[in-house]
Design a protein around this motif. Sequence first.
Motif, short mmCIF file in Angstrom:
data_model
loop_
_atom_site.label_atom_id
_atom_site.label_comp_id
_atom_site.label_asym_id
_atom_site.label_seq_id
_atom_site.Cartn_x
_atom_site.Cartn_y
_atom_site.Cartn_z
N ALA A 47 11.64 -42.89 -10.43
CA ALA A 47 10.73 -41.94 -11.07
C ALA A 47 9.98 -42.60 -12.23
O ALA A 47 10.37 -43.67 -12.71
N ASN A 48 8.93 -41.94 -12.63
CA ASN A 48 8.08 -42.31 -13.78
C ASN A 48 7.09 -43.45 -13.46
O ASN A 48 5.94 -43.39 -13.84
N PHE A 107 5.49 -40.62 -16.78
CA PHE A 107 6.72 -39.96 -17.21
C PHE A 107 6.79 -38.51 -16.72
O PHE A 107 5.89 -37.71 -17.00
N ASP A 108 7.84 -38.19 -15.98
CA ASP A 108 8.10 -36.85 -15.43
C ASP A 108 7.05 -36.40 -14.40
O ASP A 108 7.04 -35.22 -14.02
N HIS A 122 13.00 -31.54 -13.65
CA HIS A 122 11.70 -32.22 -13.52
C HIS A 122 11.49 -32.51 -12.04
O HIS A 122 12.46 -32.60 -11.28
N ASP A 150 9.75 -35.11 -10.49
CA ASP A 150 9.37 -36.44 -10.00
C ASP A 150 10.29 -36.99 -8.91
O ASP A 150 9.85 -37.38 -7.82
N ASN A 151 11.61 -37.01 -9.17
CA ASN A 151 12.53 -37.55 -8.16
C ASN A 151 12.62 -36.66 -6.92
O ASN A 151 12.58 -37.15 -5.78
N THR A 157 20.96 -39.19 -17.37
CA THR A 157 19.57 -38.84 -17.70
C THR A 157 19.53 -38.03 -19.00
O THR A 157 18.66 -38.25 -19.85
N ARG A 160 17.37 -38.85 -22.29
CA ARG A 160 16.32 -37.94 -22.76
C ARG A 160 16.53 -37.58 -24.23
O ARG A 160 15.58 -37.23 -24.93
N ARG A 201 13.73 -45.58 -25.11
CA ARG A 201 14.95 -45.83 -24.32
C ARG A 201 15.46 -47.25 -24.49
O ARG A 201 16.63 -47.55 -24.22
N GLY A 236 13.23 -44.41 -13.38
CA GLY A 236 13.62 -43.11 -13.93
C GLY A 236 14.04 -43.27 -15.38
O GLY A 236 13.36 -43.92 -16.17
N ALA A 237 15.20 -42.71 -15.69
CA ALA A 237 15.71 -42.79 -17.05
C ALA A 237 16.53 -44.06 -17.28
O ALA A 237 17.08 -44.27 -18.35
N1 HSE Z 1 11.52 -38.31 -15.40
C1 HSE Z 1 12.93 -38.30 -15.66
C2 HSE Z 1 13.22 -39.03 -16.95
C3 HSE Z 1 13.58 -38.98 -14.50
O1 HSE Z 1 12.65 -40.08 -17.16
O2 HSE Z 1 14.02 -38.54 -17.75
C4 HSE Z 1 15.04 -39.02 -14.56
O3 HSE Z 1 15.53 -39.67 -13.41
#
Ligand code: HSE
Length: 309
Positions: free
Chosen positions: A13-14, A19-20, A135, A137-138, A181, A185, A232, A258-259
Amino acid sequence: MATVTVRVPATTANLGSGFDALGAALAWHSFVTLSAPHEGIVVEVTGEGAEHVPHDERNIAVQAIKALIAPIGAERAAPLRSGFVLRLDNCFPLTRGLGSSAAARVGALVAANHLLGAPLTTEELLAIAAQLEGHADNVAAALLGGVVVAVMASQKVRWVRLIPTAELHLALLIPDFELATEKARQVLPSQVPLQDAVFNVSRVALLVAALATGNFHQLQEAMDDRLHQPYRQALMPWLPKVFAAGMDAGALGVHLSGAGPSVAAWCADPETATAVAEAMWQSLNAFGLSGAFRIVPLDKEGATVLGDE
Ligand code: HSE
Protein backbone atom coordinates in the motif's frame (compact mmCIF):
# COMPACT_ATOMS: atom_id res chain seq x y z
CA MET A 1 -21.65 -29.21 3.09
CA ALA A 2 -20.56 -26.75 0.34
CA THR A 3 -16.92 -25.65 0.16
CA VAL A 4 -15.28 -22.76 -1.67
CA THR A 5 -11.60 -21.77 -1.87
CA VAL A 6 -10.44 -18.24 -2.68
CA ARG A 7 -6.92 -17.25 -3.70
CA VAL A 8 -6.05 -13.78 -2.46
CA PRO A 9 -2.91 -11.72 -3.13
CA ALA A 10 -0.48 -9.95 -0.82
CA THR A 11 -0.57 -6.20 -1.38
CA THR A 12 1.72 -3.23 -0.99
CA ALA A 13 0.00 0.00 0.00
CA ASN A 14 0.80 3.71 -0.33
CA LEU A 15 3.51 3.27 -3.02
CA GLY A 16 5.28 6.14 -1.24
CA SER A 17 3.35 9.30 -2.11
CA GLY A 18 -0.11 7.68 -2.27
CA PHE A 19 -0.63 7.42 1.47
CA ASP A 20 -3.93 5.60 2.22
CA ALA A 21 -4.94 5.96 -1.45
CA LEU A 22 -2.84 3.62 -3.61
CA GLY A 23 -2.32 -0.13 -3.43
CA ALA A 24 -0.83 -2.79 -5.67
CA ALA A 25 -1.57 -6.51 -5.68
CA LEU A 26 1.40 -8.89 -5.66
CA ALA A 27 1.71 -12.33 -7.23
CA TRP A 28 2.19 -13.94 -3.81
CA HIS A 29 -0.98 -15.59 -2.59
CA SER A 30 -2.71 -16.97 0.47
CA PHE A 31 -5.84 -19.13 0.42
CA VAL A 32 -9.13 -18.96 2.28
CA THR A 33 -11.43 -22.00 2.30
CA LEU A 34 -14.96 -21.79 3.66
CA SER A 35 -17.30 -24.73 4.24
CA ALA A 36 -20.93 -24.49 5.38
CA PRO A 37 -23.37 -25.21 6.84
CA HIS A 38 -21.76 -26.39 10.07
CA GLU A 39 -22.84 -26.44 13.70
CA GLY A 40 -20.64 -23.78 15.30
CA ILE A 41 -17.64 -21.84 14.00
CA VAL A 42 -14.37 -23.69 13.45
CA VAL A 43 -11.19 -21.82 12.43
CA GLU A 44 -8.14 -23.66 11.09
CA VAL A 45 -4.93 -21.80 10.29
CA THR A 46 -1.80 -23.09 8.56
CA GLY A 47 1.43 -21.34 7.60
CA GLU A 48 2.40 -17.84 8.73
CA GLY A 49 1.09 -16.88 12.17
CA ALA A 50 -0.71 -20.21 12.60
CA GLU A 51 0.14 -20.36 16.32
CA HIS A 52 -0.57 -16.70 17.03
CA VAL A 53 -3.77 -15.67 15.26
CA PRO A 54 -7.07 -16.33 17.10
CA HIS A 55 -8.79 -19.61 16.22
CA ASP A 56 -12.21 -18.38 17.29
CA GLU A 57 -14.68 -15.57 16.71
CA ARG A 58 -11.98 -12.96 17.37
CA ASN A 59 -10.32 -13.96 14.10
CA ILE A 60 -10.57 -11.01 11.66
CA ALA A 61 -11.72 -13.29 8.83
CA VAL A 62 -14.61 -14.56 10.98
CA GLN A 63 -15.49 -10.97 11.84
CA ALA A 64 -15.53 -10.14 8.12
CA ILE A 65 -18.02 -12.95 7.47
CA LYS A 66 -20.21 -11.70 10.32
CA ALA A 67 -20.06 -8.19 8.86
CA LEU A 68 -21.30 -9.64 5.55
CA ILE A 69 -24.13 -11.64 7.15
CA ALA A 70 -25.55 -8.62 8.99
CA PRO A 71 -26.72 -6.55 5.98
CA ILE A 72 -28.08 -9.35 3.76
CA GLY A 73 -30.76 -10.70 6.06
CA ALA A 74 -31.35 -14.01 7.78
CA GLU A 75 -32.90 -15.82 4.84
CA ARG A 76 -30.09 -15.27 2.32
CA ALA A 77 -27.44 -15.82 4.98
CA ALA A 78 -29.07 -19.07 6.17
CA PRO A 79 -26.23 -21.45 5.14
CA LEU A 80 -23.77 -19.51 7.31
CA ARG A 81 -25.91 -18.63 10.30
CA SER A 82 -25.45 -21.79 12.34
CA GLY A 83 -21.70 -21.75 11.74
CA PHE A 84 -18.98 -22.65 9.23
CA VAL A 85 -15.50 -24.08 8.92
CA LEU A 86 -12.98 -21.42 7.88
CA ARG A 87 -9.48 -22.46 6.87
CA LEU A 88 -6.73 -19.85 6.35
CA ASP A 89 -3.59 -20.98 4.54
CA ASN A 90 -1.28 -18.02 5.14
CA CYS A 91 1.54 -18.08 2.62
CA PHE A 92 3.10 -14.63 3.17
CA PRO A 93 4.26 -13.05 6.44
CA LEU A 94 1.91 -11.24 8.81
CA THR A 95 2.40 -7.76 10.29
CA ARG A 96 5.13 -6.78 7.81
CA GLY A 97 3.27 -4.33 5.58
CA LEU A 98 2.25 -6.93 3.00
CA GLY A 99 -1.51 -6.75 3.48
CA SER A 100 -2.09 -9.94 5.46
CA SER A 101 -5.13 -8.54 7.30
CA ALA A 102 -6.61 -7.24 4.04
CA ALA A 103 -6.08 -10.67 2.45
CA ALA A 104 -7.80 -12.47 5.34
CA ARG A 105 -10.78 -10.10 5.26
CA VAL A 106 -11.14 -9.97 1.48
CA GLY A 107 -10.64 -13.72 1.09
CA ALA A 108 -13.30 -14.46 3.71
CA LEU A 109 -15.75 -11.94 2.24
CA VAL A 110 -15.37 -13.25 -1.31
CA ALA A 111 -15.68 -16.86 -0.13
CA ALA A 112 -18.80 -16.15 1.95
CA ASN A 113 -20.42 -14.10 -0.81
CA HIS A 114 -19.77 -16.86 -3.35
CA LEU A 115 -21.11 -19.54 -1.03
CA LEU A 116 -24.33 -17.56 -0.54
CA GLY A 117 -24.90 -17.09 -4.28
CA ALA A 118 -23.38 -13.60 -4.57
CA PRO A 119 -25.93 -11.41 -2.76
CA LEU A 120 -23.44 -8.53 -2.58
CA THR A 121 -21.72 -6.66 -5.42
CA THR A 122 -17.97 -6.06 -5.63
CA GLU A 123 -18.63 -2.47 -4.55
CA GLU A 124 -20.48 -3.65 -1.45
CA LEU A 125 -17.79 -6.17 -0.54
CA LEU A 126 -15.15 -3.47 -0.93
CA ALA A 127 -17.09 -1.07 1.30
CA ILE A 128 -17.33 -3.69 4.07
CA ALA A 129 -13.64 -4.59 3.77
CA ALA A 130 -12.53 -0.93 3.82
CA GLN A 131 -14.73 -0.21 6.81
CA LEU A 132 -13.21 -3.12 8.75
CA GLU A 133 -9.66 -2.26 7.70
CA GLY A 134 -9.98 1.49 8.30
CA HIS A 135 -8.44 2.39 4.94
CA ALA A 136 -9.15 1.12 1.45
CA ASP A 137 -5.70 0.85 -0.14
CA ASN A 138 -4.79 -2.76 0.71
CA VAL A 139 -8.29 -4.22 0.52
CA ALA A 140 -9.04 -2.63 -2.87
CA ALA A 141 -5.85 -4.05 -4.38
CA ALA A 142 -6.45 -7.46 -2.76
CA LEU A 143 -9.99 -7.60 -4.14
CA LEU A 144 -9.40 -6.12 -7.61
CA GLY A 145 -5.74 -6.83 -8.51
CA GLY A 146 -3.32 -4.57 -10.36
CA VAL A 147 -2.60 -1.06 -9.11
CA VAL A 148 -5.67 0.51 -7.55
CA VAL A 149 -6.46 4.11 -6.66
CA ALA A 150 -9.02 3.83 -3.83
CA VAL A 151 -10.75 6.72 -2.13
CA MET A 152 -13.16 6.44 0.80
CA ALA A 153 -16.09 8.76 0.18
CA SER A 154 -19.25 8.73 2.33
CA GLN A 155 -19.46 4.98 3.08
CA LYS A 156 -18.37 4.08 -0.46
CA VAL A 157 -15.03 3.36 -2.04
CA ARG A 158 -14.39 5.17 -5.31
CA TRP A 159 -11.75 3.29 -7.24
CA VAL A 160 -9.90 3.01 -10.53
CA ARG A 161 -7.73 0.03 -11.33
CA LEU A 162 -4.84 0.19 -13.74
CA ILE A 163 -2.38 -2.30 -15.11
CA PRO A 164 1.03 -0.76 -15.92
CA THR A 165 1.88 -0.83 -19.62
CA ALA A 166 4.82 -3.22 -19.10
CA GLU A 167 5.48 -6.09 -16.70
CA LEU A 168 7.22 -4.72 -13.60
CA HIS A 169 8.94 -6.79 -10.93
CA LEU A 170 8.93 -5.85 -7.28
CA ALA A 171 11.87 -6.61 -5.03
CA LEU A 172 10.45 -7.02 -1.53
CA LEU A 173 12.72 -6.73 1.48
CA ILE A 174 11.02 -8.27 4.52
CA PRO A 175 12.81 -7.53 7.81
CA ASP A 176 12.58 -10.13 10.57
CA PHE A 177 10.44 -8.07 12.87
CA GLU A 178 6.78 -7.23 13.08
CA LEU A 179 5.34 -3.72 13.05
CA ALA A 180 1.65 -3.25 13.77
CA THR A 181 -0.02 -0.73 11.46
CA GLU A 182 -1.58 0.87 14.53
CA LYS A 183 1.84 1.57 16.01
CA ALA A 184 3.15 2.89 12.69
CA ARG A 185 0.16 5.26 12.50
CA GLN A 186 0.72 6.56 16.02
CA VAL A 187 3.98 8.24 14.97
CA LEU A 188 2.21 10.31 12.28
CA PRO A 189 1.37 13.96 12.98
CA SER A 190 -2.25 15.12 13.02
CA GLN A 191 -1.37 18.09 10.78
CA VAL A 192 1.21 18.63 8.04
CA PRO A 193 2.57 21.81 6.43
CA LEU A 194 0.81 22.91 3.23
CA GLN A 195 4.02 22.58 1.24
CA ASP A 196 4.29 18.91 2.28
CA ALA A 197 0.68 18.29 1.21
CA VAL A 198 1.46 19.93 -2.15
CA PHE A 199 4.65 17.87 -2.40
CA ASN A 200 2.63 14.64 -2.13
CA VAL A 201 -0.34 15.74 -4.27
CA SER A 202 2.00 16.53 -7.16
CA ARG A 203 3.99 13.33 -6.78
CA VAL A 204 1.05 10.97 -6.48
CA ALA A 205 -0.46 12.53 -9.60
CA LEU A 206 2.86 11.99 -11.38
CA LEU A 207 2.96 8.41 -10.07
CA VAL A 208 -0.47 7.41 -11.38
CA ALA A 209 0.20 9.08 -14.74
CA ALA A 210 3.64 7.45 -14.98
CA LEU A 211 2.30 3.95 -14.23
CA ALA A 212 -0.59 4.39 -16.66
CA THR A 213 1.58 5.61 -19.54
CA GLY A 214 4.77 3.63 -19.03
CA ASN A 215 6.90 6.60 -17.98
CA PHE A 216 8.65 4.41 -15.43
CA HIS A 217 11.74 6.65 -15.31
CA GLN A 218 9.54 9.05 -13.29
CA LEU A 219 8.89 6.56 -10.49
CA GLN A 220 11.75 7.59 -8.21
CA GLU A 221 10.56 11.19 -7.94
CA ALA A 222 6.91 10.17 -8.08
CA MET A 223 7.18 7.78 -5.10
CA ASP A 224 8.86 10.37 -2.88
CA ASP A 225 6.81 11.22 0.17
CA ARG A 226 6.58 13.70 3.01
CA LEU A 227 3.38 12.51 4.70
CA HIS A 228 4.34 9.24 6.37
CA GLN A 229 7.74 7.77 5.53
CA PRO A 230 9.81 10.55 7.17
CA TYR A 231 7.88 10.07 10.44
CA ARG A 232 7.95 6.29 10.29
CA GLN A 233 11.69 6.46 9.87
CA ALA A 234 11.80 7.04 13.65
CA LEU A 235 10.76 3.37 13.98
CA MET A 236 12.97 2.23 11.08
CA PRO A 237 16.15 4.37 11.06
CA TRP A 238 17.70 2.15 8.37
CA LEU A 239 15.14 3.21 5.73
CA PRO A 240 17.17 5.92 3.91
CA LYS A 241 20.20 3.65 3.50
CA VAL A 242 18.07 0.72 2.28
CA PHE A 243 16.22 2.98 -0.18
CA ALA A 244 19.55 4.34 -1.47
CA ALA A 245 20.96 0.82 -1.82
CA GLY A 246 17.93 -0.21 -3.88
CA MET A 247 18.12 2.83 -6.15
CA ASP A 248 21.91 2.45 -6.62
CA ALA A 249 21.36 -1.17 -7.68
CA GLY A 250 18.97 -0.09 -10.45
CA ALA A 251 15.45 0.16 -9.01
CA LEU A 252 12.98 2.48 -10.75
CA GLY A 253 11.50 3.58 -7.41
CA VAL A 254 11.50 2.45 -3.78
CA HIS A 255 8.99 2.88 -0.96
CA LEU A 256 7.97 1.57 2.42
CA SER A 257 5.43 -1.22 1.85
CA GLY A 258 2.27 -0.02 3.58
CA ALA A 259 3.10 0.88 7.14
CA GLY A 260 6.29 -1.21 7.00
CA PRO A 261 8.61 -2.70 7.93
CA SER A 262 8.87 -4.28 4.45
CA VAL A 263 10.28 -2.24 1.58
CA ALA A 264 9.17 -2.52 -2.05
CA ALA A 265 11.45 -1.62 -4.96
CA TRP A 266 9.91 -1.48 -8.44
CA CYS A 267 12.21 -2.84 -11.16
CA ALA A 268 12.15 -3.25 -14.93
CA ASP A 269 13.16 -6.92 -15.02
CA PRO A 270 13.70 -9.91 -12.69
CA GLU A 271 17.51 -9.76 -12.92
CA THR A 272 17.61 -6.13 -11.78
CA ALA A 273 15.06 -6.93 -9.08
CA THR A 274 17.34 -9.68 -7.73
CA ALA A 275 20.35 -7.34 -7.62
CA VAL A 276 18.20 -4.66 -5.95
CA ALA A 277 16.85 -7.10 -3.36
CA GLU A 278 20.35 -8.34 -2.49
CA ALA A 279 21.67 -4.77 -2.16
CA MET A 280 18.79 -3.77 0.14
CA TRP A 281 19.22 -6.95 2.18
CA GLN A 282 22.94 -6.27 2.68
CA SER A 283 22.16 -2.71 3.67
CA LEU A 284 19.66 -3.96 6.26
CA ASN A 285 22.25 -6.46 7.54
CA ALA A 286 24.72 -3.62 8.04
CA PHE A 287 22.33 -2.33 10.70
CA GLY A 288 22.52 -5.67 12.49
CA LEU A 289 19.06 -6.67 11.26
CA SER A 290 18.10 -9.85 9.43
CA GLY A 291 15.40 -10.32 6.87
CA ALA A 292 14.35 -12.09 3.71
CA PHE A 293 13.70 -10.96 0.19
CA ARG A 294 11.43 -12.04 -2.61
CA ILE A 295 10.87 -10.99 -6.22
CA VAL A 296 7.26 -10.81 -7.38
CA PRO A 297 5.42 -9.45 -10.40
CA LEU A 298 2.07 -7.74 -9.96
CA ASP A 299 -1.08 -9.82 -9.52
CA LYS A 300 -3.65 -8.73 -12.11
CA GLU A 301 -6.71 -10.74 -11.02
CA GLY A 302 -7.18 -9.94 -7.35
CA ALA A 303 -9.19 -12.30 -5.14
CA THR A 304 -10.20 -15.30 -7.23
CA VAL A 305 -12.63 -18.14 -6.53
CA LEU A 306 -10.67 -21.27 -7.39
CA GLY A 307 -13.48 -23.71 -7.25
CA ASP A 308 -16.25 -25.07 -5.14
CA GLU A 309 -17.57 -28.46 -4.25
N1 HSE B 1 -2.14 3.09 4.29
C1 HSE B 1 -1.90 2.33 5.49
C2 HSE B 1 -0.82 2.97 6.31
C3 HSE B 1 -1.51 0.96 5.04
O1 HSE B 1 0.18 3.37 5.73
O2 HSE B 1 -0.96 3.08 7.52
C4 HSE B 1 -1.28 0.01 6.14
O3 HSE B 1 -0.93 -1.24 5.60
